[in-house]
Design an enzyme around this catalytic site. Structure first.
Site, PDB file in Angstrom:
ATOM      1  N   LYS A 110     -32.247  -2.046 -21.603  1.00  0.00           N
ATOM      2  CA  LYS A 110     -31.206  -1.615 -20.659  1.00  0.00           C
ATOM      3  C   LYS A 110     -30.047  -2.617 -20.668  1.00  0.00           C
ATOM      4  O   LYS A 110     -28.877  -2.241 -20.613  1.00  0.00           O
ATOM      5  CB  LYS A 110     -31.779  -1.476 -19.247  1.00  0.00           C
ATOM      6  CG  LYS A 110     -32.709  -0.271 -19.100  1.00  0.00           C
ATOM      7  CD  LYS A 110     -33.362  -0.193 -17.727  1.00  0.00           C
ATOM      8  CE  LYS A 110     -34.473   0.851 -17.742  1.00  0.00           C
ATOM      9  NZ  LYS A 110     -35.216   0.949 -16.499  1.00  0.00           N
ATOM     10  N   PHE A 165     -29.870  -3.616 -12.518  1.00  0.00           N
ATOM     11  CA  PHE A 165     -31.261  -3.754 -12.078  1.00  0.00           C
ATOM     12  C   PHE A 165     -32.138  -2.884 -12.974  1.00  0.00           C
ATOM     13  O   PHE A 165     -31.678  -1.877 -13.503  1.00  0.00           O
ATOM     14  CB  PHE A 165     -31.414  -3.301 -10.616  1.00  0.00           C
ATOM     15  CG  PHE A 165     -31.103  -4.390  -9.628  1.00  0.00           C
ATOM     16  CD1 PHE A 165     -29.797  -4.809  -9.437  1.00  0.00           C
ATOM     17  CD2 PHE A 165     -32.119  -5.007  -8.910  1.00  0.00           C
ATOM     18  CE1 PHE A 165     -29.501  -5.828  -8.539  1.00  0.00           C
ATOM     19  CE2 PHE A 165     -31.845  -6.019  -8.010  1.00  0.00           C
ATOM     20  CZ  PHE A 165     -30.535  -6.433  -7.821  1.00  0.00           C
ATOM     21  N   ASP A 190     -32.082   9.898 -11.266  1.00  0.00           N
ATOM     22  CA  ASP A 190     -31.848  10.165 -12.680  1.00  0.00           C
ATOM     23  C   ASP A 190     -31.686  11.646 -12.987  1.00  0.00           C
ATOM     24  O   ASP A 190     -31.124  12.015 -14.006  1.00  0.00           O
ATOM     25  CB  ASP A 190     -32.992   9.591 -13.523  1.00  0.00           C
ATOM     26  CG  ASP A 190     -32.889   8.075 -13.611  1.00  0.00           C
ATOM     27  OD1 ASP A 190     -31.758   7.580 -13.774  1.00  0.00           O
ATOM     28  OD2 ASP A 190     -33.922   7.401 -13.500  1.00  0.00           O
ATOM     29  N   LYS A 194     -26.577  -1.128 -21.934  1.00  0.00           N
ATOM     30  CA  LYS A 194     -25.527  -0.922 -20.926  1.00  0.00           C
ATOM     31  C   LYS A 194     -24.499  -2.060 -20.943  1.00  0.00           C
ATOM     32  O   LYS A 194     -23.656  -2.149 -20.056  1.00  0.00           O
ATOM     33  CB  LYS A 194     -26.166  -0.767 -19.545  1.00  0.00           C
ATOM     34  CG  LYS A 194     -27.175   0.409 -19.493  1.00  0.00           C
ATOM     35  CD  LYS A 194     -27.615   0.789 -18.109  1.00  0.00           C
ATOM     36  CE  LYS A 194     -28.743   1.810 -18.162  1.00  0.00           C
ATOM     37  NZ  LYS A 194     -28.941   2.566 -16.929  1.00  0.00           N
ATOM     38  N   LYS A 221     -30.398  28.699   1.604  1.00  0.00           N
ATOM     39  CA  LYS A 221     -31.752  28.131   1.583  1.00  0.00           C
ATOM     40  C   LYS A 221     -32.667  28.984   0.687  1.00  0.00           C
ATOM     41  O   LYS A 221     -32.679  30.215   0.818  1.00  0.00           O
ATOM     42  CB  LYS A 221     -32.284  28.111   3.019  1.00  0.00           C
ATOM     43  CG  LYS A 221     -33.625  27.468   3.142  1.00  0.00           C
ATOM     44  CD  LYS A 221     -34.139  27.546   4.563  1.00  0.00           C
ATOM     45  CE  LYS A 221     -35.597  27.143   4.579  1.00  0.00           C
ATOM     46  NZ  LYS A 221     -36.238  27.453   5.855  1.00  0.00           N
ATOM     47  N   ASN A 239     -34.973   9.148  -3.911  1.00  0.00           N
ATOM     48  CA  ASN A 239     -36.028   8.175  -4.191  1.00  0.00           C
ATOM     49  C   ASN A 239     -36.190   7.261  -2.987  1.00  0.00           C
ATOM     50  O   ASN A 239     -35.506   7.414  -1.981  1.00  0.00           O
ATOM     51  CB  ASN A 239     -35.716   7.395  -5.473  1.00  0.00           C
ATOM     52  CG  ASN A 239     -34.376   6.706  -5.367  1.00  0.00           C
ATOM     53  OD1 ASN A 239     -34.163   5.853  -4.519  1.00  0.00           O
ATOM     54  ND2 ASN A 239     -33.438   7.104  -6.226  1.00  0.00           N
TER      55      ASN A 239
HETATM   56  N1  CTP Z   1     -28.098   3.383 -13.202  1.00  0.00           N
HETATM   57  C1  CTP Z   1     -26.877   4.032 -13.133  1.00  0.00           C
HETATM   58  N2  CTP Z   1     -26.825   5.382 -13.253  1.00  0.00           N
HETATM   59  C2  CTP Z   1     -27.942   6.110 -13.438  1.00  0.00           C
HETATM   60  C3  CTP Z   1     -29.191   5.463 -13.513  1.00  0.00           C
HETATM   61  C4  CTP Z   1     -29.227   4.080 -13.386  1.00  0.00           C
HETATM   62  O1  CTP Z   1     -25.850   3.376 -12.960  1.00  0.00           O
HETATM   63  N3  CTP Z   1     -27.872   7.428 -13.535  1.00  0.00           N
HETATM   64  C5  CTP Z   1     -28.124   1.906 -13.105  1.00  0.00           C
HETATM   65  C6  CTP Z   1     -28.934   1.386 -11.930  1.00  0.00           C
HETATM   66  O2  CTP Z   1     -28.106   1.146 -10.808  1.00  0.00           O
HETATM   67  C7  CTP Z   1     -29.516   0.099 -12.485  1.00  0.00           C
HETATM   68  C8  CTP Z   1     -29.620   0.338 -13.984  1.00  0.00           C
HETATM   69  O3  CTP Z   1     -28.754   1.428 -14.263  1.00  0.00           O
HETATM   70  O4  CTP Z   1     -28.642  -1.006 -12.281  1.00  0.00           O
HETATM   71  C9  CTP Z   1     -31.010   0.652 -14.480  1.00  0.00           C
HETATM   72  O5  CTP Z   1     -31.547   1.705 -13.717  1.00  0.00           O
HETATM   73  P1  CTP Z   1     -33.040   2.215 -13.979  1.00  0.00           P
HETATM   74  O6  CTP Z   1     -33.303   3.382 -13.076  1.00  0.00           O
HETATM   75  O7  CTP Z   1     -34.002   1.056 -13.941  1.00  0.00           O
HETATM   76  O8  CTP Z   1     -33.006   2.662 -15.485  1.00  0.00           O
HETATM   77  P2  CTP Z   1     -32.473   3.937 -16.201  1.00  0.00           P
HETATM   78  O9  CTP Z   1     -31.354   3.510 -17.084  1.00  0.00           O
HETATM   79  O10 CTP Z   1     -32.186   5.026 -15.218  1.00  0.00           O
HETATM   80  O11 CTP Z   1     -33.703   4.319 -17.124  1.00  0.00           O
HETATM   81  P3  CTP Z   1     -35.170   4.851 -16.719  1.00  0.00           P
HETATM   82  O12 CTP Z   1     -35.059   5.479 -15.357  1.00  0.00           O
HETATM   83  O13 CTP Z   1     -35.506   5.798 -17.811  1.00  0.00           O
HETATM   84  O14 CTP Z   1     -36.046   3.624 -16.708  1.00  0.00           O
END
Ligand code: CTP
Length: 389
Positions: A329, A315, A272, A333, A282, A203
């Site tokens: 969240k 975040f 994610d 969490k 490859k 990302n």
């Molecule tokens: N995070 C994490 N591990 C993941 C995804 C996210 O530890 N696999 C943590 C990020 O570092 C952030 C928080 O979870 O502090 C929220 O991340 P975000 O991407 O906004 O949310 P998600 O829980 O991944 O949900 P979505 O992408 O569906 O919004």
């Protein structure tokens, strides 16, 4: 740094030219810099150069102005000597005041930092070593010297420390240590989930927000471990950086360091999804029609389940100011604070130096903050963390 005054004394070493950059960077960090030069320093660089950078007259003589040998020291929050020669160090250690820095040294009452620069034989000389240890005992901070090539063509311990290290030491010396008892684990950057040996899913995270938090926490006295995915950023000084690539690697590093952490701030944009399997060779373009994905581990959720008495900050990067999603969240969490940023807003989110955030705490208090530089946002997050009982 609210315009705090730094007295920067430059003495007669070839490294004097690097002090121009020290002055410039201190000013960029919000300090006012008053440069003072010895006569010997003027053989290497002119006062005009420092005047142009600092916007202030540079003094080179005890008799440059009435009482300047007292007043400049009284105004200074920090006394720096960079570069400091063997001669200057030896004179300071026994209080010889035969030039302007020597006079100012005797009138200054606050913190002082010295960055020595000299030939390695001079540095090793018992008189210099004795002076340094005496000055250290009286509370003076020393930065360097470091080993490497010297101007005379020899190699050894005598090079002035890097400009970035010296500037960081100055900032740190003037930052109150309100996080001294904290051991903070910070995650930053993106993760890279490999498709094959050539390609990956990731990302747009640059890591700037997490790095800013790590740097600010370290300056405020915390012991900081920074676990980061790939970024192009310079590692912050005095921070233990653990580089990782994939989400499972980040998870393993976080879990390894969690037991010693008093707080965890997860600023990483963990990917994610990852390909279900990484191809060993490859993938040829004619051989692919789709990539099957699997979810990566939710590291923060796992940390939340083992929270103990730690403070947890997460975040929520959202496309829109989605308070409900951020609150979900926060609860799901088990967090104390969540920092919501709407990445569609101008100046917020990925790959920029600024951010616009809303902080939500576990009691439901919602605070909106204006557009700010990421280092300022970092300090606000740390301030909010300190408020949590
Ligand atoms: N995070 C994490 N591990 C993941 C995804 C996210 O530890 N696999 C943590 C990020 O570092 C952030 C928080 O979870 O502090 C929220 O991340 P975000 O991407 O906004 O949310 P998600 O829980 O991944 O949900 P979505 O992408 O569906 O919004």
């Amino acid at each position: 740094m609210n315009g705090k005054n730094i007295l920067l004394c430059v003495t007669g070493s070839i490294a004097a030219y690097k002090s121009v950059d020290i002055a410039r960077r201190l000013i960029e960090n919000g300090f006012r810099v008053q440069a003072v030069m010895t006569k010997a320093a003027c053989n290497f660089i002119t006062p005009l150069t420092f005047e142009a950078v600092t916007g202030r007259p540079v003094l080179t003589d005890v008799f440059s102005g009435p009482f300047s040998h007292i007043n400049l020291a009284k105004e200074a929050a920090l006394f720096m000597i960079a570069p400091a020669t063997a001669n200057t160090i030896n004179k300071l250690s026994c209080g010889i005041a035969d030039d302007l820095p020597g006079n100012l040294w005797l009138t200054h009452e606050g913190p002082a930092l010295i960055a020595p620069a000299m030939n390695y034989r001079m540095y090793k000389h018992p008189s210099v070593q004795k002076s340094i240890s005496g000055l250290k005992k009286s509370g003076v901070g020393f930065i360097g010297p470091v080993s490497g090539g010297l101007a005379c063509g020899e190699e050894g311990e005598g090079r002035m420390a890097d400009v970035a290290t010296i500037v960081e030491a100055a900032i740190s010396a003037l930052t109150p240590k309100d996080l001294k008892k904290q051991n903070i684990l910070v995650t930053a950057g993106p993760t890279r989930e490999p498709i094959d040996p050539v390609r990956y899913i990731s990302n747009r995270s640059s890591g700037r927000m997490g790095f800013a938090i790590a740097r600010a926490a370290s300056r405020r006295g915390a012991k900081v471990t920074l676990i980061s995915g790939p970024t192009s950023l310079m590692p912050p000084e005095n921070v233990c950086l653990i580089p990782v690539q994939r989400a499972p690697e980040m998870e393993a590093a976080v879990m390894k360091h969690l037991p010693g952490a008093t707080s965890v701030i997860m600023a990483a944009a963990v990917a994610d999804f990852a390909p279900s399997a990484m191809e060993k060779s490859k993938i040829r373009k004619d051989d692919i029609s789709a990539i099957t994905l699997k979810k990566t581990p939710d590291i923060l959720r796992k940390v939340g389940a083992r929270k103990g008495r730690r403070i947890l900050v997460g975040f929520a990067a959202e496309t829109g100011k989605d308070i409900e999603s951020a609150k979900k969240k926060l609860r799901g969490k088990n967090l104390d604070l969540i920092v919501l940023n709407d990445i569609t807003q101008k100046g917020a989110g990925f790959d920029v130096d600024t951010n616009v955030v809303t902080i939500i705490d576990k009691k439901g208090k919602i605070t909106d903050y204006p557009l700010m530089k990421k280092p300022e946002v970092a300090n606000i997050i740390l301030d909010r963390m300190l408020e949590i009982k």
